[in-house]
Write a protein that holds these residues in place. Structure first.
Motif, PDB file in Angstrom:
ATOM      1  N   PRO A  26      28.624  10.163  82.270  1.00  0.00           N
ATOM      2  CA  PRO A  26      28.808   8.709  82.367  1.00  0.00           C
ATOM      3  C   PRO A  26      30.275   8.276  82.344  1.00  0.00           C
ATOM      4  O   PRO A  26      30.582   7.135  82.678  1.00  0.00           O
ATOM      5  CB  PRO A  26      28.066   8.157  81.146  1.00  0.00           C
ATOM      6  N   LYS A  52      16.204  -0.734  82.716  1.00  0.00           N
ATOM      7  CA  LYS A  52      16.170  -0.802  81.256  1.00  0.00           C
ATOM      8  C   LYS A  52      16.674   0.510  80.650  1.00  0.00           C
ATOM      9  O   LYS A  52      17.513   0.508  79.749  1.00  0.00           O
ATOM     10  CB  LYS A  52      14.721  -1.081  80.818  1.00  0.00           C
ATOM     11  N   GLU A  53      16.176   1.632  81.207  1.00  0.00           N
ATOM     12  CA  GLU A  53      16.538   2.941  80.653  1.00  0.00           C
ATOM     13  C   GLU A  53      18.009   3.270  80.896  1.00  0.00           C
ATOM     14  O   GLU A  53      18.624   3.979  80.113  1.00  0.00           O
ATOM     15  CB  GLU A  53      15.657   4.036  81.278  1.00  0.00           C
ATOM     16  N   ALA A  79      20.479   1.038  81.270  1.00  0.00           N
ATOM     17  CA  ALA A  79      21.326  -0.133  81.036  1.00  0.00           C
ATOM     18  C   ALA A  79      22.681   0.222  80.424  1.00  0.00           C
ATOM     19  O   ALA A  79      23.668  -0.456  80.666  1.00  0.00           O
ATOM     20  CB  ALA A  79      20.589  -1.126  80.128  1.00  0.00           C
ATOM     21  N   HIS A  80      22.732   1.314  79.670  1.00  0.00           N
ATOM     22  CA  HIS A  80      23.969   1.682  78.968  1.00  0.00           C
ATOM     23  C   HIS A  80      24.873   2.586  79.810  1.00  0.00           C
ATOM     24  O   HIS A  80      25.911   3.011  79.345  1.00  0.00           O
ATOM     25  CB  HIS A  80      23.602   2.392  77.668  1.00  0.00           C
ATOM     26  N   THR A  81      24.468   2.895  81.040  1.00  0.00           N
ATOM     27  CA  THR A  81      25.234   3.834  81.881  1.00  0.00           C
ATOM     28  C   THR A  81      26.107   3.052  82.876  1.00  0.00           C
ATOM     29  O   THR A  81      25.962   1.835  83.004  1.00  0.00           O
ATOM     30  CB  THR A  81      24.273   4.753  82.658  1.00  0.00           C
ATOM     31  N   GLN A  98      27.398   1.067  85.955  1.00  0.00           N
ATOM     32  CA  GLN A  98      26.630   0.258  86.909  1.00  0.00           C
ATOM     33  C   GLN A  98      27.473  -0.023  88.146  1.00  0.00           C
ATOM     34  O   GLN A  98      28.702  -0.047  88.067  1.00  0.00           O
ATOM     35  CB  GLN A  98      26.264  -1.091  86.273  1.00  0.00           C
TER      36      GLN A  98
END
Lengths: 349, 383
Positions: B16, B55-56, B58-60, B62
């Motif tokens: 990431p 949703k899964e 979302a923290h990666t 974008q």
């Protein structure tokens, strides 16, 4: 999960109510009835409440009701709004039934669920969930004395549910003096209800403000139905009415107004569905603050866009305009609901 | 393979910290847009599955939706609908990862609401097309590697029939981008002059003469992208004004209070409609409500930014300098900027007047105005 869509069960219920109204009480029939000595269509109400079973929707199965949710009640109200139907569903099966539930009146709930008994809550239709005026009726032992103005649905009721001193009392309609006065809403006239030492049975305690709030949230669905009928009827008219050798609906001055009305109605649908699924004070205040005004605005535009015919008694639009304006005032005006939002949404004045 | 396994696989293998590398891996895993076909960033899966993926992940990292709004919202769905297999394979991946930015060459000085009257000519020359004309209101043209371009290829037929759609190489000789200063002081948009630009025929999207139909796909996606994403209750622009209201009791008046409460209600019912619209899409029952969302959004944004400025009694302005801006910065800039920028909301992506025509004709079924331009060859139209 909360959803703002209609379920299949709700659509089936809608179809049943709509078909019955189309058959038994088209707007032309409503128009004839409103000036008769019997403004409420009690035969239609019998079919609706017993055969389709709408009277017991809110009542749990243990009392003989359908144990349905507010969302199903909301769909029935949409259809009754579309029909400006002169039946006491909102006053008996929503307001009075919600009060009876609050008071835990088991025997009465059974009679309401079966459709054998129709009730009215003896509270002014102008009362709001926010500033309850003092009760105008006093209980003394097993009798009630006092007068309540602007009660909706009273003349169609077999029993009156009367708040007095924090409790809810039941009075047989025959023991009260019910005087219907000429009313703005011809399809839901209001009456003055007077009790002079009327025999009353105490049902239990009742939070009237919560009952009114619950009713206000669902009234938004009736307002949606009123707005939908007005919009659809106007759309049909402007497609057909020709002036200057073209349908008046082809003029942008007309089309743009209808596009804006449609957008208001789309949002009224979302607000009504939300208030049916989530009966919190905030959802109710939002739905009333929006839908009450939308119903009035769409009805007013319907009169204007129909031109001359819209101003006549023979065209049923005025029934909807009167219903819309009366429900805007009922259970809190949009201004009352916005004022409540100042606190609910943390926007103090 | 189940989508959750794919997500787990992606999270286990991709780094990431490497933005482009991660997005490439996400594209390869079919998790960029699950409703696209396999091999093109998707899985050929129902569109509502995308919500699970978002949703899964979302923290990666974008995609940059500010810089690549046109690429993601408009070029990608159009390429998917009308591109050849080669075009899809060439363009979609670097578009998704942001390695190649896209812009839109549609509007012209003489063709705004009446886009179909556009005059930029494309003339065939062997395997190439030669393009001459002027485009305007082109955001991001100065960053863009590619553009979606609509041209006039046949002036002798009525206007809707003589257009052809291309992918334009923004680095080709003859493409000149000039900043266009707006009422906000900055230059978010550009004018683009096309002079003898040569595009090979394999950059054509759709058939010759079918450009209007291709452009409709782009425009429908634009309006959904502009109006269709619900936020949280009390958030967005009403949140900005509400924050001002809460933090500055000294500014409050009864009249402003009434307007604020009315707009709070309108913001909330508009948000609820967007939520309902998304539920309809997820349930596979797309309704016509989407056509109206941009109209509501534009009106609300304009009223709210106007109220905010008035509430603050702020006669200042943060920055009039003529500078390039990367994207629309409604929250980072001052209230004066927001007020002025919001004026564009009812003009860009279809004016509110045109959108009312679309709603009334396509949703409400009202007849169109009599037209004098439908059967006349484009070259004979009055202008």
């Amino acid at each position: 999960m909360t959803t703002l869509l209609y379920t299949e069960v709700e659509e089936e219920l809608r179809a049943a109510v709509r078909a019955l109204l189309a058959d038994r009480c088209p707007p032309s029939a409503v128009l004839k009835r409103v000036e008769s000595p019997a403004p409420y269509d009690l035969d239609l109400w019998k079919t609706l409440s017993r055969e389709i079973g709408v009277a017991g929707l809110l009542i749990p199965e243990s009392y003989g009701g359908a144990g349905a949710s507010a969302s199903e009640v909301a769909v029935v109200l949409e259809e009754l709004g579309r029909g400006a139907a002169p039946v006491p569903f909102f006053t008996s099966s929503v307001l009075a039934t919600r009060a009876a539930l609050d008071a835990g009146a088991a025997d009465l709930l059974g009679r309401l669920a079966s459709g054998d008994t129709t009730a009215a809550l003896a509270v002014p239709f102008t009362a709001t969930p926010y500033h309850r005026a003092a009760d105008t009726v006093e209980a003394s032992g097993t009798t009630l004395t006092g007068t309540v103005a602007d009660v909706a649905g009273a003349e169609a009721a077999d029993v009156l549910l009367v708040p007095a001193g924090g409790a809810l009392y039941l009075v047989e309609a025959g023991h009260a003096e019910i005087t219907t006065r000429p009313s703005l809403d011809l399809t839901r006239p209001v009456a003055t209800v007077a009790f002079s030492g009327a025999a009353a049975a105490r049902l239990g305690s009742c939070d009237v403000a919560e009952v009114l709030r619950f009713g206000a949230g669902l009234l938004a669905s009736e307002q949606l139905g009123v707005a939908e009928w007005c919009l659809e009827t106007t759309l049909a008219y402007v497609r057909e009415r020709h002036q200057f050798a073209r349908p008046i609906g082809s003029f942008q001055a007309i089309k743009h107004r209808l596009a804006d009305l449609w957008l208001d109605v789309v949002r009224a649908r979302a607000a009504a569905r939300n208030a049916a699924a989530d009966t919190s004070p905030l959802a109710v205040a939002v739905a009333q603050a929006w839908n009450a005004g939308v119903a009035v605005h769409v009805a007013e535009e319907a009169v204007q866009l129909h031109g001359g015919i819209g101003m006549t008694w023979e065209h049923p639009i005025h029934l909807y305009l009167k219903r819309a304006k009366a429900t805007e005032i009922a259970l809190g005006t949009p201004g009352d609901h916005r004022a409540a939002l100042a606190e609910l949404a943390d926007l103090p004045g | 393979m189940d989508v959750r396994d794919r997500i787990a696989g992606l999270l286990a293998s991709a780094d990431p910290a490497d933005q482009v590398g991660f997005l490439r891996a996400r594209f390869e895993a079919g998790l960029a847009w699950v409703h696209f076909p396999e091999g093109l960033g998707g899985l050929g899966a129902p569109r509502d599955l995308q919500q699970v993926v978002e949703k899964e992940l979302a923290h990666t990292p974008q995609p940059n939706i500010g810089l690549q709004a046109i690429g993601l919202g408009m070029a990608a769905p159009t390429i998917l609908a009308f591109g050849t297999q080669e075009q899809k394979e060439r363009f979609l991946r670097p578009l998704y990862t942001g390695e190649e930015i896209w812009c839109q060459l549609f509007s012209e000085p003489g063709a705004g609401s009446d886009l179909a009257t556009l005059a930029t000519r494309a003339v065939r020359d062997g395997d190439e097309w030669v393009v001459d004309g002027q485009k305007v209101w082109t955001s991001g043209a100065h960053h863009a590697r590619w553009a979606i371009l609509v041209t006039r290829t046949d002036p002798d037929v009525p206007k809707h029939r003589g257009m052809t759609y291309f992918v334009c190489d923004m680095s080709a000789p003859g493409v000149e981008v000039r900043p266009l200063r707006q009422i906000t002081g900055e230059a978010e948009f550009n004018e683009v002059f096309l002079t003898g630009v040569r595009l090979s025929d394999d950059l054509r999207l759709g058939e010759v003469g079918d450009g209007w139909r291709v452009a409709q796909t782009t425009l429908m996606n634009e309006r959904v992208a502009i109006g269709g994403t619900p936020g949280r209750r009390g958030g967005g622009m009403i949140g900005v004004v509400s924050d001002t209201w809460r933090s500055r009791p000294d500014l409050r008046t009864p009249e402003l209070h009434q307007r604020l409460l009315k707009l709070w209600v309108e913001s909330e019912v508009t948000r609820l409609s967007a939520v309902r619209l998304r539920e309809q899409l997820a349930a596979g029952q797309p309704g016509p409500e989407g056509s109206g969302m941009k109209l509501s959004f534009a009106k609300l944004n304009q009223e709210l930014t106007g109220l905010d400025l008035e509430l603050r009694r702020d006669l200042g302005y943060d920055d009039w300098s003529f500078r390039r801006s990367e994207d629309v910065d409604m929250l980072g800039r001052g209230p004066g900027y927001r007020y002025l920028r919001a004026k564009g909301n009812s003009i860009e992506g279809g004016t509110s007047e045109i959108l009312r025509n679309i709603v009334s004709e396509r949703v409400l079924g009202l007849p169109s105005e009599p037209r004098i331009d439908k059967d006349v060859p484009w070259k004979d139209l009055p202008r």
